[in-house]
Scaffold this motif. Sequence first.
Motif, PDB file in Angstrom:
ATOM      1  N   PHE A  28       4.108   0.248  12.031  1.00 31.90           N
ATOM      2  CA  PHE A  28       4.621   0.599  10.710  1.00 31.90           C
ATOM      3  C   PHE A  28       3.708   1.632  10.049  1.00 31.90           C
ATOM      4  CE2 PHE A  28       7.520  -3.138   9.953  1.00 31.90           C
ATOM      5  CZ  PHE A  28       8.523  -2.456   9.299  1.00 31.90           C
ATOM      6  N   HIS A  29       2.406   1.328  10.033  1.00 28.98           N
ATOM      7  CA  HIS A  29       1.463   2.185   9.315  1.00 28.98           C
ATOM      8  C   HIS A  29       1.461   3.606   9.863  1.00 28.98           C
ATOM      9  CE1 HIS A  29      -2.140   3.462   7.198  1.00 28.98           C
ATOM     10  NE2 HIS A  29      -2.683   3.803   8.348  1.00 28.98           N
ATOM     11  N   MET A  55      11.398  -2.684   3.273  1.00 28.83           N
ATOM     12  CA  MET A  55      11.858  -3.336   4.502  1.00 28.83           C
ATOM     13  C   MET A  55      10.710  -4.090   5.165  1.00 28.83           C
ATOM     14  SD  MET A  55      14.323  -0.521   6.324  1.00 28.83           S
ATOM     15  CE  MET A  55      15.914  -0.057   5.640  1.00 28.83           C
ATOM     16  N   ALA A  56       9.541  -3.469   5.195  1.00 30.27           N
ATOM     17  CA  ALA A  56       8.371  -4.122   5.787  1.00 30.27           C
ATOM     18  C   ALA A  56       7.995  -5.381   5.013  1.00 30.27           C
ATOM     19  CB  ALA A  56       7.191  -3.146   5.816  1.00 30.27           C
ATOM     20  N   ILE A  57       8.027  -5.286   3.682  1.00 26.85           N
ATOM     21  CA  ILE A  57       7.672  -6.437   2.846  1.00 26.85           C
ATOM     22  C   ILE A  57       8.686  -7.561   3.032  1.00 26.85           C
ATOM     23  CG2 ILE A  57       7.420  -7.216   0.461  1.00 26.85           C
ATOM     24  CD1 ILE A  57       6.400  -4.352  -0.199  1.00 26.85           C
ATOM     25  N   ALA A  58       9.974  -7.221   3.090  1.00 23.54           N
ATOM     26  CA  ALA A  58      11.027  -8.235   3.237  1.00 23.54           C
ATOM     27  C   ALA A  58      10.997  -8.896   4.604  1.00 23.54           C
ATOM     28  CB  ALA A  58      12.393  -7.592   2.997  1.00 23.54           C
ATOM     29  N   LYS A 108      10.774   6.713   1.308  1.00 27.08           N
ATOM     30  CA  LYS A 108       9.530   6.001   1.616  1.00 27.08           C
ATOM     31  C   LYS A 108       9.571   4.562   1.095  1.00 27.08           C
ATOM     32  CE  LYS A 108       6.212   6.564  -1.178  1.00 27.08           C
ATOM     33  NZ  LYS A 108       6.204   5.147  -1.687  1.00 27.08           N
ATOM     34  N   ASP A 109      10.061   4.405  -0.124  1.00 30.05           N
ATOM     35  CA  ASP A 109      10.105   3.070  -0.727  1.00 30.05           C
ATOM     36  C   ASP A 109      11.034   2.136   0.043  1.00 30.05           C
ATOM     37  OD1 ASP A 109       8.359   3.970  -2.628  1.00 30.05           O
ATOM     38  OD2 ASP A 109       9.828   4.116  -4.256  1.00 30.05           O
ATOM     39  N   MET A 110      12.132   2.653   0.539  1.00 35.07           N
ATOM     40  CA  MET A 110      13.042   1.837   1.339  1.00 35.07           C
ATOM     41  C   MET A 110      12.316   1.268   2.558  1.00 35.07           C
ATOM     42  SD  MET A 110      16.345   1.413   0.460  1.00 35.07           S
ATOM     43  CE  MET A 110      17.237   1.266   1.998  1.00 35.07           C
ATOM     44  N   PHE A 111      11.581   2.102   3.246  1.00 32.62           N
ATOM     45  CA  PHE A 111      10.865   1.685   4.450  1.00 32.62           C
ATOM     46  C   PHE A 111       9.795   0.654   4.104  1.00 32.62           C
ATOM     47  CE2 PHE A 111       8.482   3.138   8.468  1.00 32.62           C
ATOM     48  CZ  PHE A 111       9.359   2.457   9.303  1.00 32.62           C
ATOM     49  N   TYR A 129       0.838  -1.214   0.000  1.00 29.19           N
ATOM     50  CA  TYR A 129       0.000   0.000   0.000  1.00 29.19           C
ATOM     51  C   TYR A 129       0.867   1.256   0.000  1.00 29.19           C
ATOM     52  CZ  TYR A 129      -2.902   3.776   1.786  1.00 29.19           C
ATOM     53  OH  TYR A 129      -3.519   4.999   1.946  1.00 29.19           O
ATOM     54  N   TRP A 130       1.850   1.300   0.896  1.00 32.06           N
ATOM     55  CA  TRP A 130       2.683   2.502   0.994  1.00 32.06           C
ATOM     56  C   TRP A 130       3.676   2.586  -0.157  1.00 32.06           C
ATOM     57  CZ3 TRP A 130       1.554   6.648   3.522  1.00 32.06           C
ATOM     58  CH2 TRP A 130       0.695   6.553   4.632  1.00 32.06           C
ATOM     59  N   LEU A 131       4.053   1.462  -0.703  1.00 25.51           N
ATOM     60  CA  LEU A 131       4.948   1.467  -1.858  1.00 25.51           C
ATOM     61  C   LEU A 131       4.271   2.134  -3.054  1.00 25.51           C
ATOM     62  CD1 LEU A 131       7.821   0.341  -2.476  1.00 25.51           C
ATOM     63  CD2 LEU A 131       6.690  -1.670  -3.441  1.00 25.51           C
ATOM     64  N   LEU A 132       2.959   1.969  -3.154  1.00 26.39           N
ATOM     65  CA  LEU A 132       2.211   2.531  -4.277  1.00 26.39           C
ATOM     66  C   LEU A 132       1.871   4.010  -4.103  1.00 26.39           C
ATOM     67  CD1 LEU A 132      -0.243  -0.439  -4.957  1.00 26.39           C
ATOM     68  CD2 LEU A 132       1.818   0.172  -6.244  1.00 26.39           C
ATOM     69  N   GLN A 133       2.052   4.529  -2.880  1.00 23.88           N
ATOM     70  CA  GLN A 133       1.774   5.945  -2.648  1.00 23.88           C
ATOM     71  C   GLN A 133       2.947   6.778  -3.155  1.00 23.88           C
ATOM     72  OE1 GLN A 133      -1.390   6.534  -1.428  1.00 23.88           O
ATOM     73  NE2 GLN A 133      -1.389   4.301  -1.584  1.00 23.88           N
TER      74      GLN A 133
END
Length: 254
Positions: free
Chosen positions: A235-236, A90-93, A84-87, A66-70
């Motif tokens: 995280f959110h 990290m959550a996905i990994a 933002k994408d790094m964070f 969700y946040w990757l797409l923002q």
Amino acid sequence: MKSALLHVLVPFCVCVVLANTGLFNSVLVDMSYDHYAEKTVDYLPCYLAMPFNSLVNLGYIFMGIYWLLQRMNGNRDTRADYVKDMFALMAIAYAPVQWVRLATLLRAPAVLDQWFTLPIFAWVLVWCDFIEHGWRTRYALTVELCSILSYGLSLVHDQGFEVALGCHVAFAVIKGVGVNRNHGDCHSRRYLGLAVLSCSGFVLLKLLDHTLARYQPFQHLTGHFWSKVCDVLQFHYSFCFLTHFTSIAPKRTE
């Protein structure tokens, strides 16, 4: 996003390789289902043997995507999306590492489950610094490298990881409070409060996993399960807090 993906994958793979050597054989990690209050289900495959504690990891993936797409459209600094994408990555990994730990009960994923927690918290410091000072490569590299190396404390003391994690949490909260004090508003204060509350729930519910299991409401959806829910929320709300400041940063500096 390509550069962020590369910068997550490279240290991820290095840590995976190191965790599968004998380097961390002395680290105290739990490798038994007895550590968790949730009962295993024998007729399910190993990756769902503890179904609720396993499936809750999907929350990290959905939240990260969700946040990757923002997009950070309000910020002219092209590094805003990178941070933002790094964070988010990290959550996905982090999700499959925890899932593999439960499915295999092996030492390597148990070590990685602990280890990856540290640079995730450290990235909050990097993002807060970006909000206040713009992108500083040396600062980001120093913070992340020190964070990764701090797991070495687990090699010198049984509670070394807990000490390292406690310091990371404290530094992240202090940095967040500082940014909010300098630039905050009612929205950021709410996000910060909810992130800290979720972090507290994450820690307390995990520690009380077996204690809470004495009570009926926590015998299937256990304290550990709810601690992971709190972790996803942590995280959110951290994303909400940090993206809020990142989007208004140009307005403060004009």
